[in-house]
Write an enzyme that holds these catalytic residues in place. Structure first.
Site, short mmCIF file in Angstrom:
data_model
loop_
_atom_site.label_atom_id
_atom_site.label_comp_id
_atom_site.label_asym_id
_atom_site.label_seq_id
_atom_site.Cartn_x
_atom_site.Cartn_y
_atom_site.Cartn_z
N ASN A 155 -15.73 15.03 -10.65
CA ASN A 155 -16.12 15.19 -12.06
C ASN A 155 -14.96 15.01 -13.05
O ASN A 155 -15.20 14.73 -14.21
CB ASN A 155 -16.88 16.49 -12.29
CG ASN A 155 -16.01 17.71 -12.15
OD1 ASN A 155 -15.13 17.76 -11.30
ND2 ASN A 155 -16.22 18.71 -12.99
N GLU A 253 -10.35 26.24 -6.14
CA GLU A 253 -11.00 26.45 -7.45
C GLU A 253 -12.38 25.83 -7.34
O GLU A 253 -12.52 24.66 -7.02
CB GLU A 253 -10.18 25.82 -8.58
CG GLU A 253 -8.84 26.50 -8.81
CD GLU A 253 -8.94 27.99 -9.13
OE1 GLU A 253 -9.99 28.44 -9.63
OE2 GLU A 253 -7.96 28.72 -8.86
N CYS A 287 -17.10 22.24 -14.35
CA CYS A 287 -17.12 23.55 -13.68
C CYS A 287 -17.19 24.67 -14.70
O CYS A 287 -17.68 25.75 -14.40
CB CYS A 287 -15.88 23.70 -12.81
SG CYS A 287 -14.35 23.41 -13.71
N GLU A 462 -3.77 27.50 -11.45
CA GLU A 462 -3.37 26.12 -11.67
C GLU A 462 -2.89 25.96 -13.11
O GLU A 462 -3.10 26.81 -13.95
CB GLU A 462 -4.57 25.19 -11.46
CG GLU A 462 -5.15 25.26 -10.08
CD GLU A 462 -5.86 23.99 -9.69
OE1 GLU A 462 -7.06 23.87 -9.97
OE2 GLU A 462 -5.20 23.10 -9.10
P1 NAP Z 1 -17.51 19.07 -3.28
O1 NAP Z 1 -18.74 18.45 -2.78
O2 NAP Z 1 -17.18 20.46 -2.88
O3 NAP Z 1 -16.31 18.09 -2.89
C1 NAP Z 1 -14.98 18.33 -3.34
C2 NAP Z 1 -14.03 17.55 -2.45
O4 NAP Z 1 -14.04 18.12 -1.13
C3 NAP Z 1 -14.41 16.08 -2.27
O5 NAP Z 1 -13.23 15.32 -2.20
C4 NAP Z 1 -15.13 16.12 -0.95
O6 NAP Z 1 -15.18 14.87 -0.32
C5 NAP Z 1 -14.27 17.08 -0.18
N1 NAP Z 1 -14.87 17.64 1.04
C6 NAP Z 1 -16.17 17.69 1.39
N2 NAP Z 1 -16.30 18.28 2.61
C7 NAP Z 1 -15.04 18.59 3.04
C8 NAP Z 1 -14.51 19.21 4.20
N3 NAP Z 1 -15.28 19.63 5.19
N4 NAP Z 1 -13.17 19.36 4.29
C9 NAP Z 1 -12.36 18.94 3.30
N5 NAP Z 1 -12.81 18.34 2.17
C10 NAP Z 1 -14.13 18.18 2.04
O7 NAP Z 1 -17.49 19.06 -4.88
P2 NAP Z 1 -17.92 17.84 -5.81
O8 NAP Z 1 -19.37 17.61 -5.63
O9 NAP Z 1 -16.98 16.71 -5.64
O10 NAP Z 1 -17.59 18.46 -7.26
C11 NAP Z 1 -18.44 19.35 -7.93
C12 NAP Z 1 -18.00 20.79 -7.71
O11 NAP Z 1 -16.64 20.97 -8.10
C13 NAP Z 1 -18.77 21.79 -8.55
O12 NAP Z 1 -19.13 22.89 -7.77
C14 NAP Z 1 -17.77 22.19 -9.63
O13 NAP Z 1 -18.01 23.46 -10.20
C15 NAP Z 1 -16.51 22.14 -8.89
N6 NAP Z 1 -15.36 22.03 -9.80
C16 NAP Z 1 -14.56 23.12 -10.00
C17 NAP Z 1 -13.49 23.04 -10.88
C18 NAP Z 1 -12.55 24.20 -11.09
O14 NAP Z 1 -11.45 23.98 -11.55
N7 NAP Z 1 -12.96 25.42 -10.77
C19 NAP Z 1 -13.24 21.84 -11.57
C20 NAP Z 1 -14.09 20.76 -11.35
C21 NAP Z 1 -15.14 20.86 -10.46
P3 NAP Z 1 -16.46 13.91 -0.57
O15 NAP Z 1 -16.45 13.54 -1.99
O16 NAP Z 1 -16.16 12.77 0.31
O17 NAP Z 1 -17.67 14.68 -0.17
#
Ligand code: NAP
Ligand code: MG
Length: 483
Positions: A155, A253, A287, A462
């Site tokens: 995102n 995070e 997020c 962070e």
């Molecule tokens: P996600 O599905 O959790 O994926 C995040 C990253 O983790 C991606 O690079 C993903 O790869 C990777 N990943 C998936 N399975 C893994 C595993 N088993 N081991 C290691 N890495 C793995 O999140 P998203 O859909 O990309 O992003 C949306 C989420 O991010 C929302 O929940 C949002 O709230 C959160 N977010 C939080 C913040 C914050 O600062 N708190 C900021 C932005 C977003 P793939 O893409 O290949 O699946």
């Protein structure tokens, strides 16, 4: 760009200074399926192994450089990114779906982040302390951890990789970065700028591919001293179990269910503008998005009327088109998630006042749901779409209780002119970021950022100077200078 067969980018892995691998997987523009943005090479355990090995080999020489020399690389990379900011912003729109204005802002943020940590490298110092032993003084050094893994969501495809990678590099670590599979092009821009700025081969390595397939190889590798992750709670929990089992450092995070409280004394139009910016801006895919609005009874109706007017303004469209204020949803599965939550909202008794119609293409119109109760699913779970659920509370204290009544604790906001109420809210709300009369989204890069409760490991923050704490350990040196 419109030839459906010719990708603009071929994305490979970046290992020891070389781009390697055979691109096979397609990424298309969520606004325009005929726009083939990239073909991407997917890695495996061997790719991860090679990347970690390259990082391990390159790290000692990088750490041995004077810290200002490392800082200079980051500062130069910032200038290079600035010179191609427009190209990076347009690619970001095409791979992720933001509007061009949002993407320009995000690239600008990445540039500023590189500058900030370029400067921090020049300031990377420790303390000196008095010793209890005569003729002795004590100083501390910040030591890099070694090889760190950075895993990022789609995102904010360039800002988050930048705000994790830059402090890691400033401190003398080598990095293996795994971008989200949907958005690898922005990370290629970042890696190219750092390389052209003189970052030695192997200090930054990028491995592409589905996290579900290569994630464990990276996070479980005993040579990886620390893992910094931003993403969903479910994936974060899994990573925590892998990394903590081998006693390595981990920073997570994760998601939010961020409340915005609107009190009776607020101007309804102002409150609606703040709610819409936080809830519909970035297509709700932030997020820190305001996904729950909690109003006190006196302002509810006027606020909802004003919010519906705002929703009208956030008509979704192609992010590259002139005048678009809200881009598409990032992917088909994310759109299905948005739709599922809206169906559930109606089934559980909420009133879906807008955004209920099934969209064409990957577009979700902004949705406003009233009559939401705290136990409704859309009041409890992160949606990650342009959906605002409106709840009511009798007064400030019950609004704070409601705000805290979820497992998340990332951002929280309040709209009020009552200074006492604002401070009471700031003191009692369980969130890492509190916004008073400002949208829950939007952060300053020099301010610590992170959540509490299920939103974060809540051990390290962070951004700002604080970010360096995660990427360093403290060594205490005692110097005897008199017998
Ligand atoms: P996600 O599905 O959790 O994926 C995040 C990253 O983790 C991606 O690079 C993903 O790869 C990777 N990943 C998936 N399975 C893994 C595993 N088993 N081991 C290691 N890495 C793995 O999140 P998203 O859909 O990309 O992003 C949306 C989420 O991010 C929302 O929940 C949002 O709230 C959160 N977010 C939080 C913040 C914050 O600062 N708190 C900021 C932005 C977003 P793939 O893409 O290949 O699946
Ligand atoms: Mg995901």
């Amino acid at each position: 760009m419109t030839d459906p067969q010719t990708p603009t980018h071929e994305i490979r892995h970046f290992i020891a200074g070389e781009w390697t691998g055979t691109p096979t997987r397609e990424r298309r523009n969520p606004a325009r399926p005929d726009d083939l943005v990239a073909v991407i090479a997917d890695g495996d355990a061997k790719t991860v192994d090679a990347a970690v090995r390259a990082a391990e080999e390159a790290q000692p020489a990088w750490a041995a450089l004077p810290a200002p020399a490392r800082g200079t690389v980051l500062l130069d990379a910032a200038e290079i990114l600035r010179s191609r900011a427009e190209r990076a912003a347009r690619d970001l729109v095409r791979e992720e779906g933001k509007t061009l204005a949002e993407a320009r802002g995000e690239v600008r943020r990445a540039i500023d982040v590189l500058r900030f940590y370029g400067g921090e490298a020049w300031r990377l110092g420790g303390d000196h302390l008095p010793s209890s032993v005569p003729g002795t003084f004590v100083y501390t050094r910040r030591e890099p951890l070694g090889v760190v893994a950075v895993i990022t969501p789609w995102n904010f495809p360039i800002a988050i990789p930048a705000w994790k990678t830059a402090p890691a590099l400033a401190a003398g670590n080598a990095v293996v970065l795994k971008p989200a599979e949907l958005t690898p092009v922005s990370v290629k821009h970042l890696a190219d700028c750092l390389t052209e700025a003189g970052l030695p081969a192997g200090v930054l390595n990028v491995v592409n591919g589905p996290g579900s397939e290569i994630g464990d190889d990276l996070t479980g590798d005993p040579r990886v001293a620390a893992v910094s992750f931003t993403g969903s709670v479910a994936v974060g929990r899994h990573i925590h179990s892998v990394v903590s089992a081998r006693h390595a450092r981990v920073q997570l995070e994760m998601g939010g269910k961020n409340p915005l409280v609107v009190l009776d004394d607020a101007d309804p139009a102002t409150a609606a503008r703040i709610a819409a910016a936080g809830g519909f801006g970035l297509t709700g895919q932030a997020c820190t998005a305001s996904s729950r609005v909690i109003t006190t009874p006196g302002v509810h109706d006027a606020f909802v009327a004003a919010l519906l007017k705002e929703a009208d303004r956030y008509r979704p469209g192609d992010g590259l088109a002139e005048g678009t204020v809200m881009g598409p949803v990032v992917s088909e599965p994310q759109l299905a998630t948005d739709r599922r939550y809206l169906d559930l909202a109606a089934q559980e008794g909420g009133q879906v006042l807008c955004g209920g119609a099934r969209p064409e293409g990957l577009y979700q119109a902004p949705a406003v749901v009233t009559g939401v109760h705290p136990e409704h699913t859309i009041a409890r779970e992160e949606i990650f779409g342009p959906v605002i659920g409106v709840l009511t509370a009798d007064d400030l204290d019950s609004a704070i209780d409601l705000a805290n009544d979820v497992p998340f604790g990332l951002a929280a906001g309040i709209v009020t002119r009552d200074l006492g109420a604002a401070h009471r809210f700031a003191a009692r709300v369980q969130a890492g970021v509190v916004k008073i009369n400002r949208p829950t989204t939007g952060l300053d890069l020099n301010v610590p950022f992170g959540g509490v409760k299920d939103s974060s490991t809540n051990t390290y923050r962070e951004q700002g100077s604080t970010a360096l704490d995660f990427y360093t350990w403290t060594k205490s040196v005692y110097v005897g200078f008199e017998d």
